[in-house]
Design a protein around this motif. Structure first.
Motif, mmCIF file in Angstrom:
data_model
loop_
_atom_site.group_PDB
_atom_site.id
_atom_site.type_symbol
_atom_site.label_atom_id
_atom_site.label_comp_id
_atom_site.label_asym_id
_atom_site.label_seq_id
_atom_site.Cartn_x
_atom_site.Cartn_y
_atom_site.Cartn_z
ATOM 1 N N VAL A 153 0.821 -1.210 0.000
ATOM 2 C CA VAL A 153 0.000 0.000 0.000
ATOM 3 C C VAL A 153 0.856 1.262 0.000
ATOM 4 N N GLN A 154 2.188 1.073 0.114
ATOM 5 C CA GLN A 154 3.153 2.174 0.095
ATOM 6 C C GLN A 154 2.932 3.144 1.251
ATOM 7 N N THR A 155 2.932 2.579 2.441
ATOM 8 C CA THR A 155 2.847 3.388 3.647
ATOM 9 C C THR A 155 3.697 2.712 4.714
ATOM 10 N N ASN A 156 3.699 3.265 5.904
ATOM 11 C CA ASN A 156 4.476 2.709 7.010
ATOM 12 C C ASN A 156 3.604 1.735 7.795
ATOM 13 N N LYS A 157 4.211 0.640 8.258
ATOM 14 C CA LYS A 157 3.403 -0.356 8.972
ATOM 15 C C LYS A 157 2.800 0.200 10.258
ATOM 16 N N ALA A 158 3.387 1.275 10.798
ATOM 17 C CA ALA A 158 2.803 1.892 11.985
ATOM 18 C C ALA A 158 1.404 2.429 11.691
ATOM 19 N N VAL A 159 1.178 2.830 10.427
ATOM 20 C CA VAL A 159 -0.153 3.289 10.032
ATOM 21 C C VAL A 159 -1.165 2.167 10.186
ATOM 22 N N LEU A 160 -0.749 0.938 9.858
ATOM 23 C CA LEU A 160 -1.627 -0.226 9.991
ATOM 24 C C LEU A 160 -1.903 -0.518 11.453
ATOM 25 N N TYR A 161 -0.832 -0.501 12.265
ATOM 26 C CA TYR A 161 -0.984 -0.867 13.674
ATOM 27 C C TYR A 161 -1.823 0.153 14.450
ATOM 28 N N ARG A 162 -1.906 1.376 13.943
ATOM 29 C CA ARG A 162 -2.759 2.356 14.619
ATOM 30 C C ARG A 162 -4.227 1.977 14.492
ATOM 31 N N ARG A 163 -4.552 1.181 13.476
ATOM 32 C CA ARG A 163 -5.947 0.837 13.198
ATOM 33 C C ARG A 163 -6.287 -0.606 13.558
ATOM 34 N N TRP A 164 -5.335 -1.519 13.381
ATOM 35 C CA TRP A 164 -5.554 -2.931 13.670
ATOM 36 C C TRP A 164 -4.366 -3.465 14.463
ATOM 37 N N PRO A 165 -4.619 -4.186 15.568
ATOM 38 C CA PRO A 165 -3.523 -4.634 16.436
ATOM 39 C C PRO A 165 -2.667 -5.741 15.843
ATOM 40 N N ASN A 166 -3.191 -6.490 14.863
ATOM 41 C CA ASN A 166 -2.434 -7.596 14.272
ATOM 42 C C ASN A 166 -3.019 -7.931 12.904
ATOM 43 N N LYS A 167 -2.341 -8.817 12.186
ATOM 44 C CA LYS A 167 -2.784 -9.131 10.834
ATOM 45 C C LYS A 167 -4.126 -9.867 10.824
ATOM 46 N N GLY A 168 -4.402 -10.627 11.883
ATOM 47 C CA GLY A 168 -5.676 -11.337 11.957
ATOM 48 C C GLY A 168 -6.850 -10.371 11.951
ATOM 49 N N ARG A 169 -6.759 -9.317 12.780
ATOM 50 C CA ARG A 169 -7.843 -8.331 12.832
ATOM 51 C C ARG A 169 -7.948 -7.574 11.517
ATOM 52 N N LEU A 170 -6.810 -7.303 10.879
ATOM 53 C CA LEU A 170 -6.829 -6.601 9.600
ATOM 54 C C LEU A 170 -7.482 -7.450 8.515
ATOM 55 N N ILE A 171 -7.139 -8.734 8.473
ATOM 56 C CA ILE A 171 -7.739 -9.616 7.465
ATOM 57 C C ILE A 171 -9.232 -9.802 7.721
ATOM 58 N N MET A 172 -9.637 -9.856 8.977
ATOM 59 C CA MET A 172 -11.064 -9.939 9.281
ATOM 60 C C MET A 172 -11.805 -8.712 8.739
ATOM 61 N N ALA A 173 -11.179 -7.538 8.873
ATOM 62 C CA ALA A 173 -11.794 -6.317 8.343
ATOM 63 C C ALA A 173 -11.860 -6.365 6.817
ATOM 64 N N ALA A 174 -10.812 -6.893 6.186
ATOM 65 C CA ALA A 174 -10.800 -7.018 4.724
ATOM 66 C C ALA A 174 -11.860 -8.009 4.265
ATOM 67 N N MET A 175 -12.024 -9.110 5.001
ATOM 68 C CA MET A 175 -13.047 -10.091 4.658
ATOM 69 C C MET A 175 -14.435 -9.468 4.723
ATOM 70 N N LYS A 176 -14.664 -8.670 5.752
ATOM 71 C CA LYS A 176 -15.964 -8.023 5.907
ATOM 72 C C LYS A 176 -16.254 -7.107 4.726
ATOM 73 N N LYS A 177 -15.213 -6.488 4.196
ATOM 74 C CA LYS A 177 -15.392 -5.540 3.099
ATOM 75 C C LYS A 177 -15.529 -6.227 1.744
#
Length: 218
Positions: free
Chosen positions: A61-85
């Protein structure tokens, strides 16, 4: 001196925003989150859940991974959000074909379809990442009926239609039986670490559920 520090501070955004600045754009809010979710979804199907990392998603996504961690605590929660979308929505309307078996299978397929799309590796990985050891050991109690779940509500409506046609006697069907197909589906996924096949769905319906709700009358 204090003013100089203030000026320097305004020229140097936090580390987690640096990548956005380097891109020449400052994506924010839903625009940034949508870009991250899309990158996570694409990365999942490119490298697989086992090799998926927050750093890899951030690079895509061409950003810093800290940007991801501010929104999702781990990859599992991020993938769950992606699945929902991105996963297709299950049927919002309760099936009413005039045949109990057909209606139940349509309902269960609407639950199984997303599991088939994301695949066995992702299912297993999410179970491991999102359930700690204590929760895993309590899975049997977690599988108990949830009376207000959408699937159980839909199943009750399907059974009510069947009773209206004279196919079953709803008063003899307990809440545990109503939730049984969904409970068995969850158990299959958890123990076998693979999506549900059509044969498995047919077996759950034909060999277990229908004999219970019809009293073995077909």
């Amino acid at each position: 001196m204090g003013k100089e520090k203030k000026g320097l501070s305004s020229e140097h955004p936090p580390a987690d925003d640096n990548a956005e600045v380097q891109r020449g754009t400052r994506r924010r809010g839903t625009v940034l989150e949508d870009a991250i979710l899309l990158a996570a979804w694409e990365e999942l199907f490119t490298v697989g859940y086992g090799h998926l990392t927050m750093e890899g998603i951030a690079t895509r996504v061409q950003t810093n991974k800290a940007v991801l961690y501010r929104r999702w605590p781990n990859k599992g929660r991020l993938i769950m959000a992606a699945m929902k979308k991105f996963l297709p929505e299950s049927h919002k309307e309760v099936p009413d074909s005039g045949d109990l078996r057909t209606d139940v299978l349509i309902l269960l397929r609407s639950v199984a379809e997303p599991l088939q799309i994301i695949g066995a590796e992702t299912i297993h990985g999410l179970l491991v990442d999102l359930l700690d050891k204590e929760k895993i050991s309590s899975i049997p109690s977690m599988l108990q009926t949830r009376g207000n779940s959408r699937i159980n509500i839909a199943m009750k409506i399907i059974l009510q239609h069947a009773q209206d046609r004279g196919d079953i006697h709803l008063e003899k069907i307990t809440p545990r039986i109503i939730s049984l197909p969904m409970d068995l589906m969850i158990l299959e996924v958890f123990t076998r670490h693979e999506p549900l096949s059509e044969a498995t769905l047919n077996e759950i319906v034909d060999e277990i559920f229908l004999p219970l709700v019809t009293g073995g009358r077909g």
